[in-house]
Scaffold this active site. Structure first.
Site, mmCIF file in Angstrom:
data_model
loop_
_atom_site.group_PDB
_atom_site.id
_atom_site.type_symbol
_atom_site.label_atom_id
_atom_site.label_comp_id
_atom_site.label_asym_id
_atom_site.label_seq_id
_atom_site.Cartn_x
_atom_site.Cartn_y
_atom_site.Cartn_z
ATOM 1 N N HIS A 67 0.834 -1.208 0.000
ATOM 2 C CA HIS A 67 0.000 0.000 0.000
ATOM 3 C C HIS A 67 0.870 1.261 0.000
ATOM 4 O O HIS A 67 0.663 2.174 -0.795
ATOM 5 C CB HIS A 67 -0.924 -0.009 1.221
ATOM 6 C CG HIS A 67 -1.767 1.214 1.367
ATOM 7 N ND1 HIS A 67 -3.067 1.253 0.962
ATOM 8 C CD2 HIS A 67 -1.495 2.443 1.852
ATOM 9 C CE1 HIS A 67 -3.562 2.453 1.200
ATOM 10 N NE2 HIS A 67 -2.616 3.191 1.747
ATOM 11 N N GLU A 68 1.851 1.283 0.894
ATOM 12 C CA GLU A 68 2.725 2.468 0.986
ATOM 13 C C GLU A 68 3.606 2.601 -0.248
ATOM 14 O O GLU A 68 3.909 3.717 -0.689
ATOM 15 C CB GLU A 68 3.573 2.398 2.259
ATOM 16 C CG GLU A 68 2.767 2.435 3.538
ATOM 17 C CD GLU A 68 1.787 3.589 3.627
ATOM 18 O OE1 GLU A 68 2.109 4.702 3.181
ATOM 19 O OE2 GLU A 68 0.673 3.376 4.143
ATOM 20 N N HIS A 71 1.790 4.549 -2.924
ATOM 21 C CA HIS A 71 1.957 5.997 -2.742
ATOM 22 C C HIS A 71 3.324 6.440 -3.270
ATOM 23 O O HIS A 71 3.442 7.423 -4.006
ATOM 24 C CB HIS A 71 1.877 6.379 -1.260
ATOM 25 C CG HIS A 71 0.532 6.274 -0.642
ATOM 26 N ND1 HIS A 71 -0.542 7.032 -1.040
ATOM 27 C CD2 HIS A 71 0.080 5.500 0.382
ATOM 28 C CE1 HIS A 71 -1.597 6.731 -0.288
ATOM 29 N NE2 HIS A 71 -1.243 5.800 0.571
#
Length: 156
Positions: A67-68, A71
């Protein structure tokens, strides 16, 4: 897991799922309380909550790492990196990343019971029982107790 092992894991996940290198710093940050991880826009570093690993194991930590990294890679490419952006949502789906972090703190619920139909209602915040009634039958509510949704360790 040490900081160095985390760094290697993040680099490996980046190469495996994104086919791109991770060239910045990944660390554990015990000050994170409710979130699984954080991407820093100014220096491109990643922070991860060690409680994800302690409570849910390596598999869930990898989901938070992905998920990170969504980003991270989208921001470096100049594409939409925020949760609301279509690019971000598509990359999450393509890589099998988690959309939300698992719960990391105990959650308290207020339990109410309808005097008429006996339905139990759980709410996070207390409600005014003189003002609000049962949604099913409009009966009078009575506060029963405060319950905790306790976290349990999950082992791989």
């Amino acid at each position: 897991m040490t900081q160095q092992e985390l760094q290697q894991l993040v680099e490996e996940v980046s190469r495996t799922y994104f086919k791109k290198p991770f060239r910045h710093i990944a660390t554990f940050n015990r000050r994170l309380k409710t979130t699984g991880g954080r991407y820093h826009l100014h220096d491109h570093s990643l922070d991860f909550n060690p409680r994800v690993l302690e409570l849910y194991g390596k598999k869930e930590l990898i989901a938070v790492i992905k998920h990170e990294l969504c980003h991270y890679h989208l921001h470096l490419e100049g594409r939409g990196y925020q949760h609301k952006d279509p690019d971000f949502k598509k990359l999450l789906k393509d890589t099998g990343s988690s959309r939300y972090a698992p719960p990391l703190t105990d959650v308290l619920y207020q339990v109410y019971e309808c005097q008429s139909c006996g339905t139990q209602i759980k709410r996070r915040k207390k409600i005014n029982t003189r003002k609000f009634g049962c949604g099913r039958c409009r009966g009078k509510l009575k506060w029963i107790a405060e319950q905790s949704l306790a976290l349990q360790k999950v082992v791989d």
